[in-house]
Design an enzyme around this catalytic site. Structure first.
Site, PDB file in Angstrom:
ATOM      1  N   GLU A 151       1.077  -1.106  -0.012  1.00 18.82           N
ATOM      2  CA  GLU A 151       0.050  -0.038  -0.049  1.00 18.82           C
ATOM      3  C   GLU A 151       0.903   1.266  -0.018  1.00 18.82           C
ATOM      4  OE1 GLU A 151      -3.120  -0.515  -1.222  1.00 18.82           O
ATOM      5  OE2 GLU A 151      -3.496  -1.777   0.666  1.00 18.82           O
ATOM      6  N   HIS A 152       0.373   2.123  -1.057  1.00 20.19           N
ATOM      7  CA  HIS A 152       1.281   3.509  -1.187  1.00 20.19           C
ATOM      8  C   HIS A 152       2.393   3.294  -1.712  1.00 20.19           C
ATOM      9  CE1 HIS A 152      -1.706   6.367   0.464  1.00 20.19           C
ATOM     10  NE2 HIS A 152      -2.391   5.486   1.016  1.00 20.19           N
ATOM     11  N   THR A 153       2.852   2.098  -2.083  1.00 21.63           N
ATOM     12  CA  THR A 153       4.026   2.087  -2.706  1.00 21.63           C
ATOM     13  C   THR A 153       4.221   1.915  -4.312  1.00 21.63           C
ATOM     14  OG1 THR A 153       3.315  -0.471  -2.743  1.00 21.63           O
ATOM     15  CG2 THR A 153       4.746  -0.089  -0.913  1.00 21.63           C
ATOM     16  N   ASP A 154       2.944   2.224  -4.717  1.00 22.43           N
ATOM     17  CA  ASP A 154       2.906   2.165  -6.489  1.00 22.43           C
ATOM     18  C   ASP A 154       3.595   3.561  -6.758  1.00 22.43           C
ATOM     19  OD1 ASP A 154       0.603   3.721  -5.573  1.00 22.43           O
ATOM     20  OD2 ASP A 154      -0.586   2.851  -7.178  1.00 22.43           O
TER      21      ASP A 154
ATOM     22  N   GLY B 181     -16.864   4.083  -3.220  1.00 24.70           N
ATOM     23  CA  GLY B 181     -16.429   4.848  -2.008  1.00 24.70           C
ATOM     24  C   GLY B 181     -15.947   3.849  -0.939  1.00 24.70           C
ATOM     25  N   ALA B 182     -15.986   2.440  -1.527  1.00 27.06           N
ATOM     26  CA  ALA B 182     -15.257   1.393  -0.569  1.00 27.06           C
ATOM     27  C   ALA B 182     -13.944   1.199  -0.595  1.00 27.06           C
ATOM     28  CB  ALA B 182     -16.214   0.090  -0.784  1.00 27.06           C
TER      29      ALA B 182
ATOM     30  N   TYR C  40      -4.030  11.701   1.123  1.00 24.05           N
ATOM     31  CA  TYR C  40      -3.472  11.007   0.520  1.00 24.05           C
ATOM     32  C   TYR C  40      -2.107  11.834  -0.262  1.00 24.05           C
ATOM     33  CZ  TYR C  40      -2.715   7.708  -3.685  1.00 24.05           C
ATOM     34  OH  TYR C  40      -1.929   7.009  -4.603  1.00 24.05           O
TER      35      TYR C  40
ATOM     36  N   SER D 185     -11.770   0.428  -5.905  1.00 22.51           N
ATOM     37  CA  SER D 185     -11.399   1.010  -7.214  1.00 22.51           C
ATOM     38  C   SER D 185     -12.580   1.021  -8.259  1.00 22.51           C
ATOM     39  CB  SER D 185     -10.261   0.149  -7.791  1.00 22.51           C
ATOM     40  OG  SER D 185      -9.284   0.627  -7.020  1.00 22.51           O
TER      41      SER D 185
ATOM     42  N   ASP E 108      -4.255   0.505  -9.202  1.00 22.60           N
ATOM     43  CA  ASP E 108      -5.640  -0.046  -9.512  1.00 22.60           C
ATOM     44  C   ASP E 108      -5.914  -0.270 -11.098  1.00 22.60           C
ATOM     45  OD1 ASP E 108      -5.511   0.619  -6.891  1.00 22.60           O
ATOM     46  OD2 ASP E 108      -6.559   2.642  -7.121  1.00 22.60           O
TER      47      ASP E 108
HETATM   48  C1  GLA Z   1      -5.361   4.128  -4.023  1.00 21.84           C
HETATM   49  C2  GLA Z   1      -4.694   4.655  -5.193  1.00 21.84           C
HETATM   50  C3  GLA Z   1      -3.646   3.597  -5.554  1.00 21.84           C
HETATM   51  C4  GLA Z   1      -2.664   3.454  -4.449  1.00 21.84           C
HETATM   52  C5  GLA Z   1      -3.435   3.129  -3.381  1.00 21.84           C
HETATM   53  C6  GLA Z   1      -2.505   2.751  -2.044  1.00 21.84           C
HETATM   54  O1  GLA Z   1      -6.081   2.893  -4.325  1.00 21.84           O
HETATM   55  O2  GLA Z   1      -5.452   4.685  -6.300  1.00 21.84           O
HETATM   56  O3  GLA Z   1      -2.870   4.109  -6.742  1.00 21.84           O
HETATM   57  O4  GLA Z   1      -1.659   4.305  -4.299  1.00 21.84           O
HETATM   58  O5  GLA Z   1      -4.516   4.114  -3.040  1.00 21.84           O
HETATM   59  O6  GLA Z   1      -1.954   1.733  -2.082  1.00 21.84           O
END
Ligand code: GLA
Length: 393
Positions: free
Chosen positions: A37-40, A133-134, A235, A137, A183
């Site tokens: 998570e938050h690595t992309d 909103g969940a 974010y 994606s 996503d």
């Molecule tokens: C959201 C963003 C993704 C990713 C995640 C966190 O889903 O759309 O690109 O950064 O948060 O991993």
């Protein structure tokens, strides 16, 4: 959620709009992120899978050069000349109602930089059963279905990675959400019973069999119904902290920092920046460890990594919420193999990897714990790794 299937809903909407049958149906799924998570957007690693919930686009051509979109989100159609898309995005995007920025943004991203004179006008009707909103994606599902449909009908010949990139560009520039590419790649590349191990720098993707079914496991999603919005707020702040950390370390992206570099990072930066960096650096390692562990020892062995990922997001990256923490803790007490929040955070959903037989009791325990805590009722359901974007008819 629609009462009927999204395909039927998209067709009905299309017929009401255009008084004709669509020439085809295309669909793309939402996703759950298993870990990473938050690595992309730090050029790192992620390991999501596409889910069964899909967005369907029913498309027909028209003999002017206009694009018209309608959806079950808001049945008022939005219509724009194809040649005006470039003037609208990104600067005048506020003139377009928010949901329509996704499909129109994809059309803009696909046409931009190419000679659009050949692109035929289109009508698109969009319906979805991906919960909105969940944190699953729903937006990437709209982008993937729209991009697949327009790619075919405009004869662009783009591959799945290029379509994912167009979706991300729509999200970043036409919608204004500073997200990464996870996503869109998950929605384009998903396969039944498999996860996508993605290197977000090279965009190399490996399809990795998950083996959940064979192992008798389910992935339970707990949608806390605490809404999250990525276009603003936390974010973007987290993203800025990561960029600051990378600059202090003298690297282009946190991908280039190893766990062994963390003591030096701690000396160089303030505590908050350091903890943001530590989350990303350790999370990248956890993704690689999860893929290796899964391959070597099977899905029951990855629980500790899921748990550690949640702790890192809660304590270091600080993107969890009390509702997500409760869902994770109760799932684990009820016997989950591992549990974590999934997606961007600040609300949205948690996932738990769990023995199929424990699903009813775990669902009841989480619902009861939310009621006891005075939280709104969560929406709890299972998801199955599914096929990515495709033409359906
Ligand atoms: C959201 C963003 C993704 C990713 C995640 C966190 O889903 O759309 O690109 O950064 O948060 O991993």
């Amino acid at each position: 959620m629609t009462d009927t299937t999204p395909a039927a809903a998209a067709c009905a909407l299309f017929t009401a709009l255009a008084a004709a049958d669509p020439v085809g149906l295309w669909s793309a799924p939402g996703r759950v992120n298993l870990i990473g998570e938050h690595t992309d957007y730090n050029d790192g690693f992620v390991f999501p899978f596409a889910i069964g919930g899909r967005t369907v686009v029913a498309l027909g051509t028209r003999d002017d050069r206009r694009i018209r979109v309608v959806s079950t989100f808001d049945e008022v159609p939005v219509e724009v000349a194809l040649d005006d898309l470039d003037a609208l995005f990104p600067d005048r995007r506020d003139e377009i109602v928010e949901w329509a920025r996704y499909p129109l943004g994809v059309a803009w991203a696909l046409l931009s930089g190419r000679d659009a004179a050949d692109a035929v006008g289109v009508d698109l009707a969009i319906a979805s059963d991906v919960p909105v909103g969940a944190g699953l994606s729903s937006s990437a599902a709209i982008e993937g279905a729209t991009a697949s449909a327009l790619n075919d009908v405009w004869g662009l010949g783009l591959d799945r990675v290029a379509l994912a990139q167009a979706g991300r560009r729509a999200e970043n520039e036409a919608v204004g959400a500073p997200t990464g590419i996870m996503d869109q790649m998950a929605s384009m590349l998903g396969r039944a019973d498999a996860g996508i191990f993605l290197d977000c720098r090279s965009l190399d993707a490996e399809i990795v069999e998950l083996g959940f079914d064979t192992a008798g496991l389910d992935v339970l999603v707990v949608d806390t119904r605490v809404s999250h919005a990525h276009a603003t707020g936390g974010y973007g702040e987290r993203r800025a902290a990561c960029e600051r950390g990378a600059a202090i370390m003298g690297v282009g992206a946190l991908r280039d920092i190893a766990v062994g570099d963390l003591p030096r990072a701690q000396e160089l930066m303030d505590d908050v920046t350091f903890r943001r960096v530590r989350h990303v650096v350790t999370e990248n390692q956890r993704v690689r460890d999860a893929v290796r562990t899964l391959r070597e020892d099977g899905p029951r062995a990855i629980g500790g990594l899921l748990d550690a990922s949640h702790a890192s997001m809660r304590d270091d990256f600080e993107i969890s919420t009390p509702e997500l923490d409760l869902a994770v803790a109760v799932a684990r007490d009820a016997g989950a193999i591992g549990a974590r929040m999934t997606g961007g955070g600040f609300g949205g959903s948690a996932i738990a990897l769990i023995d199929r037989a424990l699903v009813p009791a775990t669902t009841a325990a989480i619902a009861a714990a939310f009621a006891d805590a005075g939280y709104g009722a969560p929406h709890i359901f299972t998801v199955h790794p599914s096929q990515g974007a495709r033409r359906d008819a």
